[in-house]
Design a protein around this motif. Structure first.
Motif, PDB file in Angstrom:
ATOM      1  N   LYS A  64      -7.525   4.639  -1.511  1.00 16.19           N
ATOM      2  CA  LYS A  64      -8.485   3.841  -2.275  1.00 16.19           C
ATOM      3  C   LYS A  64      -7.757   2.921  -3.255  1.00 16.19           C
ATOM      4  CE  LYS A  64     -11.915   7.589  -2.049  1.00 16.19           C
ATOM      5  NZ  LYS A  64     -12.755   8.542  -2.825  1.00 16.19           N
ATOM      6  N   VAL A  65      -7.139   1.864  -2.737  1.00 12.78           N
ATOM      7  CA  VAL A  65      -6.390   0.943  -3.592  1.00 12.78           C
ATOM      8  C   VAL A  65      -7.337  -0.144  -4.112  1.00 12.78           C
ATOM      9  CG1 VAL A  65      -4.483  -0.695  -3.714  1.00 12.78           C
ATOM     10  CG2 VAL A  65      -4.227   1.436  -2.416  1.00 12.78           C
ATOM     11  N   ASP A  66      -7.320  -0.336  -5.424  1.00 18.19           N
ATOM     12  CA  ASP A  66      -8.299  -1.172  -6.115  1.00 18.19           C
ATOM     13  C   ASP A  66      -7.581  -2.277  -6.899  1.00 18.19           C
ATOM     14  OD1 ASP A  66     -10.798  -1.976  -7.071  1.00 18.19           O
ATOM     15  OD2 ASP A  66     -11.300  -0.015  -7.916  1.00 18.19           O
ATOM     16  N   GLU A 111      -4.580   3.089  -7.466  1.00 22.27           N
ATOM     17  CA  GLU A 111      -4.973   3.919  -6.322  1.00 22.27           C
ATOM     18  C   GLU A 111      -5.935   4.981  -6.855  1.00 22.27           C
ATOM     19  OE1 GLU A 111      -5.484   6.474  -4.521  1.00 22.27           O
ATOM     20  OE2 GLU A 111      -5.216   5.720  -2.496  1.00 22.27           O
ATOM     21  N   ARG A 112      -7.229   4.809  -6.576  1.00 19.18           N
ATOM     22  CA  ARG A 112      -8.251   5.645  -7.200  1.00 19.18           C
ATOM     23  C   ARG A 112      -8.217   7.093  -6.713  1.00 19.18           C
ATOM     24  NH1 ARG A 112      -9.123   2.298 -11.416  1.00 19.18           N
ATOM     25  NH2 ARG A 112     -10.138   0.361 -10.803  1.00 19.18           N
ATOM     26  N   HIS A 113      -7.856   7.318  -5.464  1.00 17.91           N
ATOM     27  CA  HIS A 113      -7.739   8.703  -4.989  1.00 17.91           C
ATOM     28  C   HIS A 113      -6.666   9.437  -5.779  1.00 17.91           C
ATOM     29  CE1 HIS A 113      -7.591  12.182  -2.385  1.00 17.91           C
ATOM     30  NE2 HIS A 113      -6.327  11.949  -2.108  1.00 17.91           N
ATOM     31  N   LEU A 116       0.839  -1.191   0.000  1.00 19.00           N
ATOM     32  CA  LEU A 116       0.000   0.000   0.000  1.00 19.00           C
ATOM     33  C   LEU A 116       0.881   1.251   0.000  1.00 19.00           C
ATOM     34  CD1 LEU A 116      -2.602  -1.120   2.695  1.00 19.00           C
ATOM     35  CD2 LEU A 116      -2.986  -0.990   0.223  1.00 19.00           C
ATOM     36  N   PRO A 117       0.613   2.225  -0.859  1.00 19.88           N
ATOM     37  CA  PRO A 117       1.399   3.460  -0.834  1.00 19.88           C
ATOM     38  C   PRO A 117       1.273   4.178   0.516  1.00 19.88           C
ATOM     39  CG  PRO A 117       0.114   3.315  -2.851  1.00 19.88           C
ATOM     40  CD  PRO A 117      -0.381   2.223  -1.949  1.00 19.88           C
ATOM     41  N   LEU A 153      -8.853  -2.144  -1.011  1.00 20.62           N
ATOM     42  CA  LEU A 153      -7.966  -3.098  -0.352  1.00 20.62           C
ATOM     43  C   LEU A 153      -7.367  -2.514   0.910  1.00 20.62           C
ATOM     44  CD1 LEU A 153      -6.165  -4.430  -3.549  1.00 20.62           C
ATOM     45  CD2 LEU A 153      -7.856  -5.659  -2.157  1.00 20.62           C
ATOM     46  N   LYS A 154      -7.132  -3.402   1.880  1.00 23.34           N
ATOM     47  CA  LYS A 154      -6.488  -3.029   3.138  1.00 23.34           C
ATOM     48  C   LYS A 154      -5.418  -4.054   3.453  1.00 23.34           C
ATOM     49  CE  LYS A 154      -9.942  -5.456   5.957  1.00 23.34           C
ATOM     50  NZ  LYS A 154     -10.483  -6.168   4.791  1.00 23.34           N
TER      51      LYS A 154
END
Length: 282
Positions: A120-122, A158-160, A114-115, A257-258
Motif C-alpha cells: 500500500k504505497v501512498d 507504505e501504509r501496510h 516500490l519496496p 501506487l503501482k
C-alpha cells in the motif's frame, strides 16, 4: 534565492537559479548546499555573488535533492485538519513527530522504487523546512530566523508497513527513495506568506490532492520552536510538515501506487516535482 544541487546522484554540485531560470554553478563559492552554507552567514555569502558571474550548469543536468548532508529528517503527522478527518483520527493536541531515514532522500524527479514486500504505497505533498542556524530550545517568536528555506517534499509512505506492522510510523516512511526533495530550496525572503501557499498532487494526470498551508494545525514557526525542545536541529536538518487531504488511504475505496504510475506535485513559489514509480529491482 532559489538554491539547487545538480549532477549525478552522490556527486551533486551546489547551484543557484538566475533571473532567467538557468542553473549557475556555486561550487567556487560554497562546497555544497549543506551545513555551514545554510547558516545566515553562509547564505549572505551566496547573496553577495552575482549569479550572472557564475558558470552555467550543463544543459539537462539532473536535479538532486536541494539540500545535502542531512542528519535529521523529521516529519510531522496529521498536521492538516481535513487530512486528520479523512484518516478518521482525532485532531492532535500537540504535533505528532516521527523520523524518516535521511538516506531515503532523492532528487525531485528521481524514480520512486516500490519496496520488495510493498502492499500500500501512498503519496503526500508537503512543505518542508530546512534549518539554517542551529535551533535548540528556541522561542516561537523569531523561530523562523533559524530556517534557511523551504522546499517540496513527497512524503512517500507504505501504509501496510506504517499501520499494520506494529510499532512506529517510521516503518512505512523511510524506505529507499521515499523522500524526494526539491527542486529548489527557496529562502524565506522570496515567500510573502508561508502559511498561504497552494498545494497539489496528481497521479497519472488526475488530481488527487488540493490544499493550502493555511489549513495547517501547527504552523512552521511553532514547529521550529516545538521540535527544538526535544532535539537540537543543526544546519541542513529537514522537517517535513504534513499533508492536506487526498491521500490514497483516505479514498473510498483506497488507492495506492503501482509500477508505471507518474506522480506530479507542486507548491506555490516552490516549483514542481515529477516521479515515475518503478518496481523493486534488488
Amino acid at each position: 534565492m532559489k538554491l539547487v544541487r545538480f549532477g549525478p546522484a552522490g556527486a551533486e554540485k551546489p547551484g543557484i537559479i538566475d533571473k532567467d531560470g538557468a542553473i549557475r554553478d556555486l561550487s567556487g563559492i560554497v562546497p555544497d548546499i549543506a551545513g555551514e552554507a545554510l547558516t545566515a552567514a553562509g547564505l549572505n555569502r551566496i547573496r553577495a555573488v552575482d549569479p550572472a558571474s557564475l558558470p552555467l550548469a550543463p544543459a539537462g543536468a539532473r536535479l538532486g535533492p536541494c539540500v545535502g548532508g542531512v542528519r535529521h529528517f523529521v516529519a510531522v503527522g496529521l498536521n492538516y485538519v481535513d487530512h486528520a478527518h479523512e484518516t478518521g483520527l482525532p485532531i492532535p493536541e500537540e504535533p505528532i513527530l516521527f523520523n524518516k531515514a535521511p538516506n531515503c532522500i532523492v532528487g525531485p524527479n528521481d524514480d520512486v522504487i516500490l519496496p520488495k514486500t510493498h502492499q500500500k504505497v501512498d503519496w503526500e505533498v508537503e512543505i518542508a523546512f530546512v534549518i539554517g542556524d542551529r535551533a535548540e530550545n528556541v522561542e516561537k517568536d523569531g523561530a523562523l530566523s533559524h530556517v534557511a528555506g523551504v522546499c517540496i517534499c513527497n512524503d512517500v509512505s507504505e501504509r501496510h508497513f506504517q499501520v499494520e506492522r506494529g510499532g512506529q510510523w517510521m516503518k512505512g516512511k523511510g524506505c529507499p527513495t521515499f523522500g524526494p526533495l526539491g527542486p529548489w530550496l527557496v529562502t524565506l525572503d522570496e515567500i510573502p506568506d508561508l502559511q498561504n501557499l497552494g498545494m497539489w498532487l496528481d497521479v497519472n494526470g488526475e488530481r488527487k490532492q488540493t490544499g493550502s498551508t493555511s489549513t495547517m494545525i501547527f504552523d512552521i514557526e511553532y514547529l521550529v520552536s516545538y521540535i527544538s525542545d526535544f532535539l537540537t536541529l543543526d544546519p541542513g536538518d529537514v522537517v517535513t510538515t504534513g499533508t492536506p487531504p487526498g491521500v490514497g488511504m483516505g479514498m473510498k475505496p483506497p488507492q495506492y501506487l503501482k509500477a508505471g504510475d507518474v506522480v506530479s506535485l507542486g507548491i506555490d513559489l516552490l516549483g514542481e516535482q515529477r516521479q515515475t514509480v518503478v518496481p523493486y529491482g534488488g
